[in-house]
Design a protein around this motif. Structure first.
Motif, PDB file in Angstrom:
ATOM      1  N   GLU A   1       0.812  -1.212   0.000  1.00 22.87           N
ATOM      2  CA  GLU A   1       0.000   0.000   0.000  1.00 22.87           C
ATOM      3  C   GLU A   1       0.850   1.269   0.000  1.00 22.87           C
ATOM      4  O   GLU A   1       0.382   2.343  -0.377  1.00 22.87           O
ATOM      5  CB  GLU A   1      -0.923   0.016   1.219  1.00 22.87           C
ATOM      6  CG  GLU A   1      -1.996  -1.059   1.227  1.00 22.87           C
ATOM      7  CD  GLU A   1      -1.442  -2.441   1.554  1.00 22.87           C
ATOM      8  OE1 GLU A   1      -0.332  -2.521   2.132  1.00 22.87           O
ATOM      9  OE2 GLU A   1      -2.121  -3.434   1.234  1.00 22.87           O
ATOM     10  N   ALA A   2       2.112   1.136   0.429  1.00 18.67           N
ATOM     11  CA  ALA A   2       2.987   2.309   0.523  1.00 18.67           C
ATOM     12  C   ALA A   2       3.749   2.573  -0.771  1.00 18.67           C
ATOM     13  O   ALA A   2       4.488   3.554  -0.864  1.00 18.67           O
ATOM     14  CB  ALA A   2       3.987   2.124   1.663  1.00 18.67           C
ATOM     15  N   ILE A   3       3.575   1.714  -1.775  1.00 17.95           N
ATOM     16  CA  ILE A   3       4.327   1.816  -3.027  1.00 17.95           C
ATOM     17  C   ILE A   3       3.383   2.245  -4.138  1.00 17.95           C
ATOM     18  O   ILE A   3       2.383   1.585  -4.416  1.00 17.95           O
ATOM     19  CB  ILE A   3       4.973   0.463  -3.391  1.00 17.95           C
ATOM     20  CG1 ILE A   3       5.861  -0.018  -2.242  1.00 17.95           C
ATOM     21  CG2 ILE A   3       5.768   0.578  -4.684  1.00 17.95           C
ATOM     22  CD1 ILE A   3       6.345  -1.449  -2.407  1.00 17.95           C
ATOM     23  N   ILE A   4       3.701   3.356  -4.799  1.00 23.62           N
ATOM     24  CA  ILE A   4       2.852   3.826  -5.888  1.00 23.62           C
ATOM     25  C   ILE A   4       3.700   4.206  -7.097  1.00 23.62           C
ATOM     26  O   ILE A   4       4.882   4.523  -6.976  1.00 23.62           O
ATOM     27  CB  ILE A   4       1.981   5.036  -5.475  1.00 23.62           C
ATOM     28  CG1 ILE A   4       2.856   6.266  -5.192  1.00 23.62           C
ATOM     29  CG2 ILE A   4       1.106   4.701  -4.281  1.00 23.62           C
ATOM     30  CD1 ILE A   4       2.059   7.543  -5.014  1.00 23.62           C
ATOM     31  N   ALA A   5       3.082   4.155  -8.255  1.00 26.27           N
ATOM     32  CA  ALA A   5       3.712   4.591  -9.502  1.00 26.27           C
ATOM     33  C   ALA A   5       2.691   5.440 -10.250  1.00 26.27           C
ATOM     34  O   ALA A   5       1.899   4.926 -11.049  1.00 26.27           O
ATOM     35  CB  ALA A   5       4.142   3.394 -10.350  1.00 26.27           C
ATOM     36  N   PRO A   6       2.654   6.745  -9.995  1.00 30.48           N
ATOM     37  CA  PRO A   6       1.651   7.628 -10.614  1.00 30.48           C
ATOM     38  C   PRO A   6       1.712   7.565 -12.136  1.00 30.48           C
ATOM     39  O   PRO A   6       2.783   7.406 -12.729  1.00 30.48           O
ATOM     40  CB  PRO A   6       2.045   9.023 -10.102  1.00 30.48           C
ATOM     41  CG  PRO A   6       2.830   8.777  -8.863  1.00 30.48           C
ATOM     42  CD  PRO A   6       3.568   7.491  -9.110  1.00 30.48           C
ATOM     43  N   LYS A   7       0.560   7.715 -12.765  1.00 29.13           N
ATOM     44  CA  LYS A   7       0.474   7.675 -14.223  1.00 29.13           C
ATOM     45  C   LYS A   7       0.324   9.071 -14.835  1.00 29.13           C
ATOM     46  O   LYS A   7       0.828   9.345 -15.920  1.00 29.13           O
ATOM     47  CB  LYS A   7      -0.707   6.805 -14.652  1.00 29.13           C
ATOM     48  CG  LYS A   7      -0.648   5.371 -14.164  1.00 29.13           C
ATOM     49  CD  LYS A   7       0.553   4.633 -14.719  1.00 29.13           C
ATOM     50  CE  LYS A   7       0.543   3.173 -14.261  1.00 29.13           C
ATOM     51  NZ  LYS A   7       1.739   2.449 -14.741  1.00 29.13           N
ATOM     52  N   ASP A   8      -0.367   9.950 -14.128  1.00 29.88           N
ATOM     53  CA  ASP A   8      -0.640  11.278 -14.666  1.00 29.88           C
ATOM     54  C   ASP A   8       0.542  12.204 -14.421  1.00 29.88           C
ATOM     55  O   ASP A   8       1.098  12.258 -13.323  1.00 29.88           O
ATOM     56  CB  ASP A   8      -1.891  11.865 -14.025  1.00 29.88           C
ATOM     57  CG  ASP A   8      -3.133  11.065 -14.359  1.00 29.88           C
ATOM     58  OD1 ASP A   8      -3.179  10.489 -15.467  1.00 29.88           O
ATOM     59  OD2 ASP A   8      -4.043  11.008 -13.518  1.00 29.88           O
ATOM     60  N   LEU A   9       0.914  12.953 -15.443  1.00 24.84           N
ATOM     61  CA  LEU A   9       2.044  13.871 -15.355  1.00 24.84           C
ATOM     62  C   LEU A   9       1.602  15.197 -14.758  1.00 24.84           C
ATOM     63  O   LEU A   9       0.587  15.772 -15.151  1.00 24.84           O
ATOM     64  CB  LEU A   9       2.641  14.103 -16.741  1.00 24.84           C
ATOM     65  CG  LEU A   9       3.866  15.013 -16.830  1.00 24.84           C
ATOM     66  CD1 LEU A   9       5.029  14.416 -16.061  1.00 24.84           C
ATOM     67  CD2 LEU A   9       4.248  15.239 -18.282  1.00 24.84           C
ATOM     68  N   ASP A  10       2.365  15.680 -13.792  1.00 23.46           N
ATOM     69  CA  ASP A  10       2.109  16.996 -13.211  1.00 23.46           C
ATOM     70  C   ASP A  10       2.281  18.039 -14.309  1.00 23.46           C
ATOM     71  O   ASP A  10       3.340  18.138 -14.918  1.00 23.46           O
ATOM     72  CB  ASP A  10       3.109  17.239 -12.078  1.00 23.46           C
ATOM     73  CG  ASP A  10       2.872  18.548 -11.346  1.00 23.46           C
ATOM     74  OD1 ASP A  10       2.057  19.358 -11.818  1.00 23.46           O
ATOM     75  OD2 ASP A  10       3.511  18.747 -10.309  1.00 23.46           O
ATOM     76  N   PRO A  11       1.257  18.873 -14.578  1.00 24.19           N
ATOM     77  CA  PRO A  11       1.352  19.844 -15.673  1.00 24.19           C
ATOM     78  C   PRO A  11       2.202  21.069 -15.345  1.00 24.19           C
ATOM     79  O   PRO A  11       2.475  21.873 -16.230  1.00 24.19           O
ATOM     80  CB  PRO A  11      -0.106  20.253 -15.892  1.00 24.19           C
ATOM     81  CG  PRO A  11      -0.726  20.106 -14.540  1.00 24.19           C
ATOM     82  CD  PRO A  11      -0.053  18.890 -13.925  1.00 24.19           C
ATOM     83  N   CYS A  12       2.624  21.207 -14.086  1.00 24.56           N
ATOM     84  CA  CYS A  12       3.374  22.409 -13.717  1.00 24.56           C
ATOM     85  C   CYS A  12       4.725  22.415 -14.404  1.00 24.56           C
ATOM     86  O   CYS A  12       5.516  21.487 -14.244  1.00 24.56           O
ATOM     87  CB  CYS A  12       3.567  22.461 -12.204  1.00 24.56           C
ATOM     88  SG  CYS A  12       4.320  23.994 -11.648  1.00 24.56           S
ATOM     89  N   PRO A  13       5.055  23.426 -15.188  1.00 25.17           N
ATOM     90  CA  PRO A  13       6.314  23.455 -15.936  1.00 25.17           C
ATOM     91  C   PRO A  13       7.498  23.851 -15.063  1.00 25.17           C
ATOM     92  O   PRO A  13       7.331  24.445 -14.005  1.00 25.17           O
ATOM     93  CB  PRO A  13       6.068  24.530 -16.997  1.00 25.17           C
ATOM     94  CG  PRO A  13       5.137  25.479 -16.306  1.00 25.17           C
ATOM     95  CD  PRO A  13       4.235  24.617 -15.457  1.00 25.17           C
ATOM     96  N   ILE A  14       8.687  23.506 -15.514  1.00 29.94           N
ATOM     97  CA  ILE A  14       9.906  23.992 -14.882  1.00 29.94           C
ATOM     98  C   ILE A  14      10.222  25.339 -15.512  1.00 29.94           C
ATOM     99  O   ILE A  14      10.504  25.431 -16.695  1.00 29.94           O
ATOM    100  CB  ILE A  14      11.072  23.017 -15.097  1.00 29.94           C
ATOM    101  CG1 ILE A  14      10.743  21.658 -14.461  1.00 29.94           C
ATOM    102  CG2 ILE A  14      12.363  23.575 -14.529  1.00 29.94           C
ATOM    103  CD1 ILE A  14      11.775  20.606 -14.747  1.00 29.94           C
ATOM    104  N   LEU A  15      10.191  26.392 -14.714  1.00 31.79           N
ATOM    105  CA  LEU A  15      10.374  27.730 -15.250  1.00 31.79           C
ATOM    106  C   LEU A  15      11.815  28.208 -15.166  1.00 31.79           C
ATOM    107  O   LEU A  15      12.169  29.204 -15.777  1.00 31.79           O
ATOM    108  CB  LEU A  15       9.463  28.710 -14.503  1.00 31.79           C
ATOM    109  CG  LEU A  15       7.962  28.381 -14.567  1.00 31.79           C
ATOM    110  CD1 LEU A  15       7.162  29.389 -13.770  1.00 31.79           C
ATOM    111  CD2 LEU A  15       7.490  28.337 -16.014  1.00 31.79           C
ATOM    112  N   GLU A  16      12.624  27.483 -14.388  1.00 33.58           N
ATOM    113  CA  GLU A  16      14.028  27.826 -14.256  1.00 33.58           C
ATOM    114  C   GLU A  16      14.857  26.581 -14.540  1.00 33.58           C
ATOM    115  O   GLU A  16      14.347  25.473 -14.428  1.00 33.58           O
ATOM    116  CB  GLU A  16      14.324  28.344 -12.836  1.00 33.58           C
ATOM    117  CG  GLU A  16      13.542  29.595 -12.483  1.00 33.58           C
ATOM    118  CD  GLU A  16      13.853  30.085 -11.094  1.00 33.58           C
ATOM    119  OE1 GLU A  16      14.811  29.569 -10.484  1.00 33.58           O
ATOM    120  OE2 GLU A  16      13.152  30.977 -10.620  1.00 33.58           O
ATOM    121  N   PRO A  17      16.137  26.719 -14.898  1.00 28.58           N
ATOM    122  CA  PRO A  17      16.950  25.554 -15.241  1.00 28.58           C
ATOM    123  C   PRO A  17      17.424  24.787 -14.027  1.00 28.58           C
ATOM    124  O   PRO A  17      18.577  24.476 -13.874  1.00 28.58           O
ATOM    125  CB  PRO A  17      18.137  26.190 -15.984  1.00 28.58           C
ATOM    126  CG  PRO A  17      18.286  27.518 -15.356  1.00 28.58           C
ATOM    127  CD  PRO A  17      16.876  27.981 -15.099  1.00 28.58           C
TER     128      PRO A  17
END
Length: 201
Positions: free
Chosen positions: A162-178
């Protein structure tokens, strides 16, 4: 000690619960330059109450790891403040002071081939409140055998299914800095979980 040998030893010892029977070493001949760059957080194993509360909302996230000239690692999440994880005498292992828990923790790159995946362990003293295993990939999709490698490793350390997960949906928040974090400092966990409900690390 390689991951395969560690898993075999764990099976031989017949351990149950969080494992303290064998030392967990960083990737042999770890190369920070090869390890730097973009990574996707593909899987997480965490037994903490906070994780259990928000795990259904966690999404697959993307980050960028940037080493400094001293061999430390600068980390941020999106446009948040920069955090520094300090190198140790063991390449592939870093330390930082947890403001939330008021203790010094370690982050260990347990295994990586640099081009596809990496297994990362946070706090190898093996405490359910603090310890976490994460699987990272250079792309947002990893082969099933690599996800199974992550799952088997987490189970060998005593994490429950129950403590192990593998999310499928990608977080839409972009990386705005390098620069962005592979490990969100846990002093930011609760605030981020409340505001975004998708990044506990």
């Amino acid at each position: 000690m390689t991951l395969a040998l560690a898993l075999l030893l764990c099976m031989f010892l017949g351990t149950h619960g969080f494992n303290k029977q064998y030392p967990i070493e960083p990737q042999p001949n770890f190369d920070l330059e090869k390890f730097s760059g973009e990574w996707y957080r593909i899987g997480i194993a965490d037994e903490s109450e906070l994780f259990a509360k928000y795990k259904k909302h966690i999404k697959l996230s993307k980050g960028l790891l940037v080493p400094d000239t001293n061999g430390n690692v600068n980390l941020t999440m999106w446009t948040m403040s920069v955090y520094s994880y300090e190198k140790t005498d063991d390449p592939g292992e870093f330390t930082y002071f947890s403001q939330r828990h008021k203790i010094t923790k370690d982050v260990t790159i347990v295994e990586t081939n640099y081009t596809d995946y990496s297994l990362v362990l946070k706090y190898k003293n093996m405490d359910k409140e603090y310890t976490q295993v994460a699987l990272y990939g250079r792309s947002s999709i990893l082969r099933p055998d690599l996800i199974e490698k992550f799952r088997s490793f987490a189970l060998s350390l005593g994490f429950s299914e129950e403590a192990i997960i593998a999310p499928k949906d990608l977080d839409p928040c972009p990386i705005l800095e390098p620069r962005a974090t592979l490990w969100l400092p846990e002093e930011q966990e609760e605030a981020e979980a409340e505001s975004r409900n998708n990044n506990i690390d």
